[in-house]
Motif scaffolding. Structure first.
Motif, mmCIF file in Angstrom:
data_model
loop_
_atom_site.group_PDB
_atom_site.id
_atom_site.type_symbol
_atom_site.label_atom_id
_atom_site.label_comp_id
_atom_site.label_asym_id
_atom_site.label_seq_id
_atom_site.Cartn_x
_atom_site.Cartn_y
_atom_site.Cartn_z
ATOM 1 N N PRO A 195 4.690 -7.948 -0.370
ATOM 2 C CA PRO A 195 4.137 -7.406 0.882
ATOM 3 C C PRO A 195 3.123 -8.333 1.542
ATOM 4 N N GLU A 196 2.288 -9.012 0.755
ATOM 5 C CA GLU A 196 1.292 -9.908 1.359
ATOM 6 C C GLU A 196 1.946 -11.088 2.053
ATOM 7 N N GLN A 197 3.142 -11.487 1.597
ATOM 8 C CA GLN A 197 3.847 -12.550 2.298
ATOM 9 C C GLN A 197 4.325 -12.070 3.665
ATOM 10 N N VAL A 198 4.776 -10.816 3.713
ATOM 11 C CA VAL A 198 5.247 -10.277 4.991
ATOM 12 C C VAL A 198 4.086 -10.130 5.966
ATOM 13 N N ARG A 199 2.942 -9.748 5.478
ATOM 14 C CA ARG A 199 1.775 -9.551 6.337
ATOM 15 C C ARG A 199 1.120 -10.867 6.727
ATOM 16 N N GLY A 200 1.451 -11.947 6.052
ATOM 17 C CA GLY A 200 0.817 -13.227 6.341
ATOM 18 C C GLY A 200 -0.481 -13.433 5.615
ATOM 19 N N ALA A 201 -0.747 -12.670 4.557
ATOM 20 C CA ALA A 201 -1.976 -12.830 3.784
ATOM 21 C C ALA A 201 -1.838 -14.001 2.814
ATOM 22 N N ALA A 202 -2.930 -14.313 2.160
ATOM 23 C CA ALA A 202 -2.926 -15.431 1.212
ATOM 24 C C ALA A 202 -2.066 -15.090 0.004
ATOM 25 N N VAL A 203 -1.393 -16.102 -0.489
ATOM 26 C CA VAL A 203 -0.548 -15.921 -1.670
ATOM 27 C C VAL A 203 -1.370 -16.203 -2.916
ATOM 28 N N TYR A 218 17.067 -6.520 -10.035
ATOM 29 C CA TYR A 218 18.423 -6.944 -9.670
ATOM 30 C C TYR A 218 19.258 -7.203 -10.927
ATOM 31 N N ALA A 219 18.662 -7.817 -11.959
ATOM 32 C CA ALA A 219 19.407 -8.101 -13.185
ATOM 33 C C ALA A 219 19.877 -6.827 -13.862
ATOM 34 N N GLY A 220 19.156 -5.714 -13.667
ATOM 35 C CA GLY A 220 19.545 -4.457 -14.308
ATOM 36 C C GLY A 220 20.409 -3.559 -13.461
ATOM 37 N N THR A 221 20.529 -3.846 -12.155
ATOM 38 C CA THR A 221 21.283 -2.957 -11.259
ATOM 39 C C THR A 221 22.305 -3.677 -10.399
ATOM 40 N N SER A 222 22.309 -5.001 -10.393
ATOM 41 C CA SER A 222 23.172 -5.800 -9.512
ATOM 42 C C SER A 222 22.832 -5.588 -8.038
ATOM 43 N N ASP A 223 21.626 -5.170 -7.739
ATOM 44 C CA ASP A 223 21.253 -4.906 -6.353
ATOM 45 C C ASP A 223 19.744 -5.097 -6.196
ATOM 46 N N SER A 224 19.342 -5.363 -4.962
ATOM 47 C CA SER A 224 17.918 -5.478 -4.672
ATOM 48 C C SER A 224 17.273 -4.102 -4.740
ATOM 49 N N PRO A 225 16.032 -4.005 -5.235
ATOM 50 C CA PRO A 225 15.370 -2.698 -5.292
ATOM 51 C C PRO A 225 15.041 -2.136 -3.911
ATOM 52 N N PHE A 226 15.246 -2.916 -2.847
ATOM 53 C CA PHE A 226 14.993 -2.440 -1.485
ATOM 54 C C PHE A 226 16.273 -2.373 -0.663
ATOM 55 N N GLY A 227 17.421 -2.379 -1.330
ATOM 56 C CA GLY A 227 18.690 -2.156 -0.663
ATOM 57 C C GLY A 227 19.153 -3.336 0.160
ATOM 58 N N HIS A 228 19.959 -3.010 1.186
ATOM 59 C CA HIS A 228 20.544 -4.028 2.057
ATOM 60 C C HIS A 228 20.195 -3.703 3.504
ATOM 61 N N GLY A 229 20.395 -4.685 4.343
ATOM 62 C CA GLY A 229 20.132 -4.506 5.766
ATOM 63 C C GLY A 229 19.678 -5.801 6.389
ATOM 64 N N SER A 230 19.279 -5.717 7.636
ATOM 65 C CA SER A 230 18.782 -6.893 8.338
ATOM 66 C C SER A 230 17.444 -7.331 7.755
ATOM 67 N N SER A 231 17.033 -8.527 8.135
ATOM 68 C CA SER A 231 15.770 -9.041 7.615
ATOM 69 C C SER A 231 14.617 -8.140 8.010
ATOM 70 N N GLU A 232 14.626 -7.627 9.262
ATOM 71 C CA GLU A 232 13.534 -6.761 9.706
ATOM 72 C C GLU A 232 13.466 -5.481 8.886
ATOM 73 N N VAL A 233 14.652 -4.879 8.625
ATOM 74 C CA VAL A 233 14.695 -3.646 7.840
ATOM 75 C C VAL A 233 14.208 -3.889 6.420
ATOM 76 N N MET A 234 14.656 -4.982 5.831
ATOM 77 C CA MET A 234 14.267 -5.288 4.453
ATOM 78 C C MET A 234 12.762 -5.534 4.346
ATOM 79 N N LEU A 235 12.194 -6.268 5.295
ATOM 80 C CA LEU A 235 10.765 -6.538 5.261
ATOM 81 C C LEU A 235 9.951 -5.260 5.455
ATOM 82 N N TYR A 236 10.439 -4.365 6.282
ATOM 83 C CA TYR A 236 9.740 -3.087 6.482
ATOM 84 C C TYR A 236 9.732 -2.277 5.183
ATOM 85 N N HIS A 240 6.420 -0.827 3.242
ATOM 86 C CA HIS A 240 6.102 0.596 3.416
ATOM 87 C C HIS A 240 6.843 1.540 2.467
ATOM 88 N N GLU A 241 7.903 1.131 1.849
ATOM 89 C CA GLU A 241 8.693 2.046 1.029
ATOM 90 C C GLU A 241 8.631 1.648 -0.444
#
Length: 450
Positions: A195-203, A218-236, A240-241
């Motif tokens: 999240p701090e990368q999305v907000r532009g905070a220090a890493v 991902y290694a345990g489910t074959s999927d991202s824990p935030f699902g699929h979608g456009s870059s904007e949706v994924m970053l949101y 927030h979720e």
């Protein structure tokens, strides 16, 4: 970014061939084929004059004139030089001043974690914990060098025979640096960014912990824990979720959820993560070993002969039985090492050599014959048979044997001497005067010897 794997190269040989615009020689390395391409450039499989294979990364021609990209490339090389340990591909050579800057790292054989899961399905809990432990331990070395990877994801992890390796430090940055580019957009892979990368905070090192948590999910489910979608949706969703961890093994879900905390301060450190994952890997591996069927014992594992009989007997002493199978009375005071045996009936005392004094005028009786029933000797008279030694042979009493031998020899000698003396005395008496002289000599005491 590049996935330089043997499997991908073998399956996609036609697609990964060198193109017309690709160089054939860079520095002292000869290029053989493409391994992949990314936002900064192309990665080739090359080799030096000694035959050592390398993964050689060359900046794209249109970016070679951009000073910002040159600076980013220089940071990647600098980060690779500072990191110590076996968690990353070792830097072999680099040229940052060339028309198209390049650097070469040790070639790491093996599929990426992304390809492994995509081709074979989710990993087991034990495998996930083992991979995660090695990666978190590698991140300790990365962070100790003052570097944050910032783009840790399944395609940037190679599963080599010697363990997982982290590659592609193309957007690596010093700890505390901002994550925004000059146009204000975050760099990295949606779904694995913190999240701090999305907000532009220090890493910070906690940034890589978040990415590692998403990678293990991902290694345990074959999927991202935030699902699929456009870059904007994924970053949101990242900001927030809450992550979706359905399908993650129960042993790992709490720890992965802690890694995906929105607040960097609530995430575990890389060292804590490494230790915890090692514990989980050991426990899960032990659990898998416990469910395996027991290996049957083969006959060579058991002792043979009399030792096998002693091995199978319980620790408690079995009561001896008579030849008819009836239990015999217990004997008191006997020791397990062959001590004195008390009287068991009949008023007989123990013989010499048994450890007990014999009465005056009593003579030890020879041991009675016994019959063997199964593996235990049973006396015919109802007495327990003496113990046997480790060779299975009945132990003899040397003292008793010597006494009997001495008695036998002495008696034999006395009988022989008596017979010889009698014959010698009778011979001369007959020669001197016959029976009459002998009788007279006896009456007068001439032949008497006290």
């Amino acid at each position: 970014m590049p996935r330089h794997t043997d499997r991908a190269a073998g399956m996609n040989m036609a697609m990964m061939r060198l193109r017309r615009e690709d160089p054939r020689v860079v520095g002292s390395f000869r290029l053989h084929r493409r391994l992949g391409a990314g936002g900064m450039g192309v990665v080739y499989l090359g080799s030096d004059k000694r035959g050592q294979r390398v993964a050689l990364k060359v900046i794209r021609p249109d970016l070679a004139e951009d000073q910002e990209f040159r600076s980013r490339f220089a940071r990647e090389v600098s980060a690779a030089r500072r990191i110590r340990g076996g968690c990353t591909a070792r830097l072999v050579a680099a040229d940052l001043d060339a028309d198209r800057p390049w650097f070469a790292t040790q070639y790491v054989p093996g599929p990426s974690l992304h390809d492994k899961v995509a081709g074979e399905g989710p990993l087991s809990a034990a495998d996930i914990a083992a991979v995660g432990s090695a990666l978190s331990e590698g991140l300790v070395a990365v962070h100790e060098a003052g570097v944050v990877h910032r783009d840790l994801k399944p395609s940037n992890i190679l599963l080599s025979p010697k363990g997982p390796r982290i590659i592609d430090f193309g957007i690596a940055w010093a700890t505390g640096a901002s994550t925004l580019t000059h146009v204000g957009t975050a760099v990295g892979s949606p779904g694995f960014l913190a999240p701090e990368q999305v907000r532009g905070a220090a890493v910070t090192p906690a940034t890589d912990v978040f990415s590692l948590g998403a990678t293990l999910a991902y290694a345990g489910t074959s999927d991202s824990p935030f699902g699929h979608g456009s870059s904007e949706v994924m970053l949101y969703r990242v900001v927030h979720e809450e992550p979706q961890l359905q399908g993650v093994p129960d042993a790992l879900a709490p720890l992965i959820r802690a890694c995906l905390a929105k607040d960097p301060e609530e995430r575990p450190t890389t060292l804590q993560l490494s230790l915890r994952l090692k514990e989980i890997a050991a426990r899960e591996s032990q659990g898998l070993a416990d469910v395996r069927p027991p290996v049957p014992r083969t006959s060579p594992d058991r002792p043979s002969g009399r030792l096998a009989e002693q091995h199978s007997e319980p620790r408690t002493q079995r009561r001896p039985q008579s030849a008819q199978g009836t239990p015999l009375p217990r004997t008191g005071g006997g020791s397990r090492s062959g001590g004195p045996s008390p009287r068991t009936g009949g008023g007989q005392r123990p013989g010499p050599g048994s450890g007990a004094g014999s009465g005056s005028g009593s003579r030890s009786a020879p041991p009675r014959s016994t019959t063997r029933s199964g593996s235990q000797s049973v006396p015919r008279s109802g007495r327990p048979a003496p113990r046997t030694n480790g060779t299975g042979r009945r132990p003899a009493n040397p003292r008793l044997l010597r006494q009997r031998l001495i008695v036998f020899v002495v008696v034999t000698l006395l009988v022989a001497l008596g017979i010889a003396a009698a014959q010698g005395c009778q011979g001369p008496s007959r020669g001197l005067g016959g029976d009459r002289d002998v009788r007279q000599g006896v009456q007068q005491g001439q032949f008497y010897e006290p």
